[in-house]
Motif scaffolding. Structure first.
Motif: not given
Length: 231
Positions: A72-74, A78-79, A82-83, A86, A88, A90, A92, A95
């Motif tokens: 997940g983005v957190r 996943g964090a 994403n950071e 880029g 992501r 979840v 998608t 995913g």
């Protein structure tokens, strides 16, 4: 399949795309893990075997929840993805492919491991006496002999991936055109009044694809066995 609407065709195409990508992602790691489990002798081998086969015995929703926590983005994986990059996963299509790959991974490992365990160690020993190194023995003896298991595992995982539901809907939700695969489209059709006809058409497509995949796996395995027998 002729009577499918554009939205229904989209779900079919998305399912084929997700199942294909899931096999491509998991095939090489599955071959490596199968080789370790069949030939390796190391501490923790039993634990690794149990972890590999865990998706077969826990509810798919639990697998989806674990992926959501990790990717997940957190999440711890996943964090950073994403950071920093880029990426992501979840909610998608990528995913959905990941969730499907995790669920079908044990199927490939089991098939490859069975194929590897049927390889006569005497053939590898003979290649060793002729001067073949470990990589040469694997590439020229072991890999061709275990190839029926690889093919059967890949096709079986593809067929199973077409029907994956719990892990996908938990990790990436049910977004038309993005994550709504064939099973999710069938589920959505059953939730609306008058959706029985749509669900029936999609279920027929799902059944046909699954049967076709299993028959293809059996056909490929038999042809590979005959080819290796002639060789």
């Amino acid at each position: 399949m002729i009577g499918l609407s554009p939205e229904e065709w989209q779900a079919v195409r998305l399912s084929l795309d997700v199942a294909t990508r899931s096999v491509l992602v998991s095939l090489l790691p599955a071959v490596g893990i199968a080789w370790l489990l069949a030939r390796g002798r190391f501490p923790g081998r039993t634990l690794l075997d149990a972890l590999v086969h865990l998706p077969l015995v826990v509810p798919p929703v639990v697998v989806g929840w674990a992926l959501l926590m990790l990717f997940g983005v957190r999440g711890p994986i996943g964090a950073p993805l994403n950071e920093w990059f880029g990426i992501r996963l979840v909610f998608t299509t990528d995913g959905a492919a990941l969730a499907t790959a995790v669920m079908s991974f044990p199927l490939i490992v089991r098939a490859v491991r069975l194929g590897l365990e049927n390889v006569d160690p005497g053939l590898e020993a003979a290649a060793c006496t002729l001067g073949a190194g470990p990589l040469d023995r694997f590439a020229t003896v072991t890999l061709p002999l275990m190839s029926p298991g690889i093919l059967a595992g890949a096709v079986t995982a593809f067929a199973a991936g077409l029907g994956e539901f719990g892990a996908v809907i938990t990790f990436v939700s049910n977004i038309p055109g993005e994550t709504q695969t064939l099973p999710l489209a069938i589920y959505s059709a059953t939730q609306v009044p008058g959706g029985e006809a749509i669900a029936a058409r999609l279920a027929a497509v799902s059944f046909a694809l699954a049967i076709g995949g299993l028959l293809l796996a059996e056909l490929l395995a038999r042809r590979m066995h005959r080819w290796l027998g002639r060789g």
